[in-house]
Design a protein around this motif. Structure first.
Motif, PDB file in Angstrom:
ATOM      1  N   GLU A  72       0.819  -1.213   0.000  1.00 17.40           N
ATOM      2  CA  GLU A  72       0.000   0.000   0.000  1.00 17.40           C
ATOM      3  C   GLU A  72       0.853   1.264   0.000  1.00 17.40           C
ATOM      4  OE1 GLU A  72      -2.340  -0.998   3.352  1.00 17.40           O
ATOM      5  OE2 GLU A  72      -3.863  -2.042   2.169  1.00 17.40           O
ATOM      6  N   PHE A  73       1.931   1.250   0.755  1.00 22.89           N
ATOM      7  CA  PHE A  73       2.799   2.425   0.768  1.00 22.89           C
ATOM      8  C   PHE A  73       3.626   2.516  -0.514  1.00 22.89           C
ATOM      9  CE2 PHE A  73       2.489   2.096   5.574  1.00 22.89           C
ATOM     10  CZ  PHE A  73       1.581   3.133   5.664  1.00 22.89           C
TER      11      PHE A  73
ATOM     12  N   SER B   7      -2.034   1.505   7.397  1.00 27.62           N
ATOM     13  CA  SER B   7      -2.971   2.584   7.062  1.00 27.62           C
ATOM     14  C   SER B   7      -4.002   2.140   6.034  1.00 27.62           C
ATOM     15  CB  SER B   7      -2.192   3.796   6.529  1.00 27.62           C
ATOM     16  OG  SER B   7      -1.213   4.202   7.462  1.00 27.62           O
ATOM     17  N   VAL B   8      -5.046   2.956   5.906  1.00 26.54           N
ATOM     18  CA  VAL B   8      -6.128   2.670   4.955  1.00 26.54           C
ATOM     19  C   VAL B   8      -6.530   3.969   4.271  1.00 26.54           C
ATOM     20  CG1 VAL B   8      -7.031   0.672   6.208  1.00 26.54           C
ATOM     21  CG2 VAL B   8      -7.864   2.975   6.765  1.00 26.54           C
TER      22      VAL B   8
ATOM     23  N   PHE C 200      -0.348  -4.496  16.427  1.00 28.16           N
ATOM     24  CA  PHE C 200      -1.161  -3.364  15.989  1.00 28.16           C
ATOM     25  C   PHE C 200      -2.628  -3.771  15.950  1.00 28.16           C
ATOM     26  CE2 PHE C 200      -3.209  -0.934  12.508  1.00 28.16           C
ATOM     27  CZ  PHE C 200      -3.179   0.310  13.106  1.00 28.16           C
ATOM     28  N   GLY C 201      -3.027  -4.587  15.006  1.00 28.52           N
ATOM     29  CA  GLY C 201      -4.423  -4.987  14.885  1.00 28.52           C
ATOM     30  C   GLY C 201      -5.078  -4.388  13.663  1.00 28.52           C
ATOM     31  N   ARG C 202      -4.641  -4.853  12.508  1.00 31.47           N
ATOM     32  CA  ARG C 202      -5.086  -4.282  11.239  1.00 31.47           C
ATOM     33  C   ARG C 202      -6.603  -4.432  11.045  1.00 31.47           C
ATOM     34  NH1 ARG C 202      -2.303  -2.916   6.576  1.00 31.47           N
ATOM     35  NH2 ARG C 202      -3.704  -2.645   4.830  1.00 31.47           N
ATOM     36  N   THR C 203      -7.167  -5.547  11.503  1.00 37.09           N
ATOM     37  CA  THR C 203      -8.599  -5.781  11.317  1.00 37.09           C
ATOM     38  C   THR C 203      -9.423  -4.678  11.957  1.00 37.09           C
ATOM     39  OG1 THR C 203      -8.299  -8.180  11.223  1.00 37.09           O
ATOM     40  CG2 THR C 203     -10.489  -7.371  11.794  1.00 37.09           C
ATOM     41  N   SER C 204      -9.014  -4.244  13.138  1.00 43.71           N
ATOM     42  CA  SER C 204      -9.736  -3.170  13.829  1.00 43.71           C
ATOM     43  C   SER C 204      -9.718  -1.879  13.017  1.00 43.71           C
ATOM     44  CB  SER C 204      -9.104  -2.945  15.199  1.00 43.71           C
ATOM     45  OG  SER C 204      -9.621  -1.791  15.806  1.00 43.71           O
TER      46      SER C 204
ATOM     47  N   HIS D  24      -5.387   6.516  10.613  1.00 45.02           N
ATOM     48  CA  HIS D  24      -4.113   6.308   9.913  1.00 45.02           C
ATOM     49  C   HIS D  24      -4.386   6.183   8.414  1.00 45.02           C
ATOM     50  CE1 HIS D  24      -2.640   5.642  13.920  1.00 45.02           C
ATOM     51  NE2 HIS D  24      -3.396   4.577  14.081  1.00 45.02           N
ATOM     52  N   SER D  25      -4.098   7.254   7.680  1.00 42.86           N
ATOM     53  CA  SER D  25      -4.396   7.254   6.246  1.00 42.86           C
ATOM     54  C   SER D  25      -3.154   6.914   5.430  1.00 42.86           C
ATOM     55  CB  SER D  25      -4.948   8.612   5.812  1.00 42.86           C
ATOM     56  OG  SER D  25      -3.914   9.561   5.703  1.00 42.86           O
TER      57      SER D  25
END
Length: 707
Positions: A35-36, A176-177, A269-273, A336-337
């Motif tokens: 993504e980055f 990030s998303v 971290f916990g990406r799903t959240s 977090h974008s």
């Protein structure tokens, strides 16, 4: 002035061994990198290395390391992976290597590849080989320019029992998303993750059965798998979907009303959240590890058990307004974008290569200029020494220069057995470098710098720029060129820039690097200081050649294509007073003798070794044109790209040349006019200050052109 060509920064990204980089089974680290990468301004020169069996890679620029040879149970897969990475990466001359989540890989690469490193921790450092011990974590800080963590929790774990002052060398950059538009929701409660005790799947199972029994218009989905299953949910409105790829998982979160992440273990971290909240799910999370850093709009389970989860699920279902408000806040306030954090990563990369240092800000560089000064030759090459002209140009452009003559040092510092001692020179160069600390190492025509020495001096100044130059021919038609190309290739991949006096297209199939630039042999106002067009020379035509500048005399029995050409030429111009040296047993001339004979002729022939080749000329062209002689050159050298027929005389073949020599020998006014124009144009385009500025501009990344 930019001290490193930041816009063309070459980056190698190294994924952990077995980290799946396919769209079907990508895991957290791969998604983070992909993504980055897609949004980075450096993606053109960023190559991602890993080992993935699937061919449907997440992005371009992925290099799949071939690991077919490591199936043996007697080999370490990680070690073999590191060895193959080193072989693959070492020849690419990357400015920066970014290693994800494997300290042991960092340790292996640092030993073999001298460059800048960033290390990324995606998991608890205290649970990973290579970062459990305090000494190992200190080594990681020492070896890298920056250490990046995916959460503040991961960073705190790394600094357990370490001096917190060292935190300045680290950053937290979160997964990030992107911002998501509203999607119509269905009454679905979704769990994503391993179906095991650590992820709280047993708590979810017991709670969801009660919820589904109580609220008949709701259903539940579980996404994930587990190799050793012992937790199962039995309810008619619950469905296990197994492992789904990232895209399908996100589609389900888009339509889910509620998402549950009840982990017992400390999530790094916990990406799903993050993904659930950003897609408008009312999200329930535990307070373990980095989960509470994923979103500011979630229900937090301070007590992780079946009752607490059941009560919070029931509250979200019954309190429609509370649920919808939580969904809206999570979706429009993405914590977090991708766009923001991509800029942070790119800025972090740039910070390793400062755009400015003290000298560059003041428009002054410290330059170590290494070349053969010819002390052992009693300085008879002073008037054709390009290294000397470069020093003059650097100084006149307000830079500081330290000169080192490698060949003279080695000759004057022989060992006891009178053999040249290269080791002494390596030590001398390294210590001189430490004391002077140059911004630019500029060298030409040497094989006396060991590659290990280059590594050592780079380790002392990682912002050092290194450029090499070579004035000798590289055309394929000349046997000598093979050795010269070999000399250039010795360093071509270890320096930032290579400068040659032939158009780079001529050697594109012979050279293994693409950082080549053409330069024109410069003139110097203190060396090319005569105006023959204002004098009355006795001779008509001057020409000088040798069998190498380090030889004062001709080699016996050696002839080349120039001799054959000159033999034919003198027969065609019987009435011309020619003065040729290095020809017909007339020895070469040097130094002041060269100048005295040069200025005693009206015209000069610029004839180089080998077949006429684009832009290549021996450095005698500067002596001839720069001192005001009318100059003849073969049109196939393409000098029309720089000069016109009003400044230099082009000839097609030997007959055309002989005719023009005879013509201009009888037309003094025209000869003098063209010679004067030629000198004026040469000094305008290719004087020592302009060529030296061109070298500096190219080396430090400024946009420039030679003409």
């Amino acid at each position: 002035m930019i001290s490193k060509r930041i816009q063309n920064l070459k980056i190698a990204t190294v994924l952990p061994y077995k980290e799946n980089y396919s769209s079907e089974k990508a895991s957290a680290a791969s998604l983070w990198v992909a993504e980055f990468f897609k949004n980075s301004k450096f993606k053109k020169n960023n190559f991602i290395y890993g080992y993935t069996k699937s061919k449907n890679f997440l992005t371009k620029n992925y290099v799949n390391i071939n690991l077919k040879s490591i199936n043996s149970k007697f080999k370490s897969s990680t070690n073999e992976y590191s060895l193959k990475l080193i072989r693959e990466i070492n020849i690419k001359n990357y400015d920066l290597i970014e290693i994800h989540n494997r300290p042991l890989t960092l340790f292996s690469l640092v030993k073999k590849i001298n460059t800048n490193y960033i290390f990324y921790f995606h998991n608890d450092p205290l649970s990973m080989k290579g970062s459990k011990k305090i000494s190992e974590r200190l080594d990681i800080l020492r070896m890298t320019e920056k250490v990046v963590f995916v959460s503040e929790w991961v960073r705190k774990r790394f600094f357990l029992d370490l001096d917190k002052k060292l935190i300045t060398k680290t950053e937290v950059i979160y997964p990030s998303v992107n911002f998501q538009r509203y999607c119509k929701k269905e009454k679905i409660i979704t769990f994503v993750g391993r179906l095991n005790y650590s992820k709280g799947y047993d708590i979810f199972g017991k709670s969801i059965v009660k919820i589904l029994d109580e609220f008949s218009n709701w259903k539940a989905l579980s996404i994930g798998d587990e190799d050793r299953r012992n937790i199962y949910i039995k309810h008619i409105r619950h469905k296990e979907l197994g492992f789904l790829n990232h895209k399908k998982t996100l589609n389900i979160l888009n339509k889910s009303e509620i998402a549950v992440v009840p982990s017992r273990w400390d999530e790094p971290f916990g990406r799903t959240s993050l993904e659930a909240s950003s897609r408008g799910c009312a999200t329930i999370i535990s307070n373990k590890g980095g989960l509470i850093e994923t979103t500011d709009h979630a229900v937090i389970l301070h007590k992780i058990d079946e009752l607490n989860l059941y009560q919070n699920l029931k509250k979200l279902i019954k309190n429609h307004k509370f649920r919808k408000n939580l969904q809206k806040l999570g979706r429009i306030n993405v914590k977090h974008s991708i766009s923001k954090n991509t800029k942070t990563i790119d800025q972090l990369r740039e910070s390793i290569f400062p755009r400015y240092n003290f000298n560059i800000l003041k428009n002054k560089l410290k330059i170590l200029n290494l070349y053969n000064q010819g002390q052992k030759l009693n300085h008879r090459l002073y008037n054709i020494s390009l290294g000397k002209k470069f020093t003059n140009g650097f100084l006149r452009n307000n830079h500081d220069v330290l000169e080192i003559s490698d060949r003279d040092f080695i000759k004057n510092n022989k060992s006891f057995n009178l053999f040249p001692n290269r080791d002494n020179f390596q030590r001398y160069l390294i210590e001189s470098f430490k004391n002077y600390n140059p911004d630019l190492l500029f060298f030409g025509h040497t094989r006396n710098i060991d590659l290990d020495t280059i590594d050592q001096i780079k380790s002392h100044n990682k912002n050092l720029i290194i450029s090499q130059w070579n004035e000798d021919p590289v055309m394929p038609s000349l046997d000598y060129s093979k050795q010269n190309i070999s000399n250039i290739n010795l360093y071509s991949n270890f320096v930032d820039h290579n400068f040659i006096t032939t158009h780079p297209s001529i050697i594109k199939n012979k050279i293994i690097s693409d950082n080549f630039h053409f330069f024109f042999v410069p003139v110097d106002k203190n060396i090319e200081c005569f105006n023959v067009f204002n004098m009355n020379p006795k001779n008509d035509l001057f020409y000088a050649m040798s069998h190498g500048v380090n030889r004062a005399v001709l080699k016996s029995g050696i002839e080349d294509n120039r001799v054959e050409f000159l033999d034919k030429l003198i027969k065609k111009i019987p009435n011309i007073k020619y003065d040729f040296y290095g020809f017909s047993n007339k020895q070469p001339i040097w130094g002041n003798d060269f100048n005295n004979q040069l200025i005693n002729s009206k015209m000069g022939l610029n004839l180089s070794r080998g077949k006429p080749t684009k832009y290549y000329s021996s450095n005698r062209i500067a002596s001839i044109m720069g001192n005001g002689l009318l100059t003849f050159i073969d049109e196939k050298v393409h000098m029309r790209d720089f000069f016109t027929k009003k400044e230099i005389i082009f000839y097609k073949d030997i007959n055309d040349l002989s005719d023009k020599i005879k013509f201009y020998s009888k037309n003094d006014l025209l000869r003098k006019k063209i010679a004067k124009n030629g000198k004026k144009k040469y000094f305008k385009l290719f004087n020592e200050t302009k060529i030296s500025k061109y070298f500096v501009d190219i080396s430090i990344g400024n946009k420039t052109s030679l003409f």
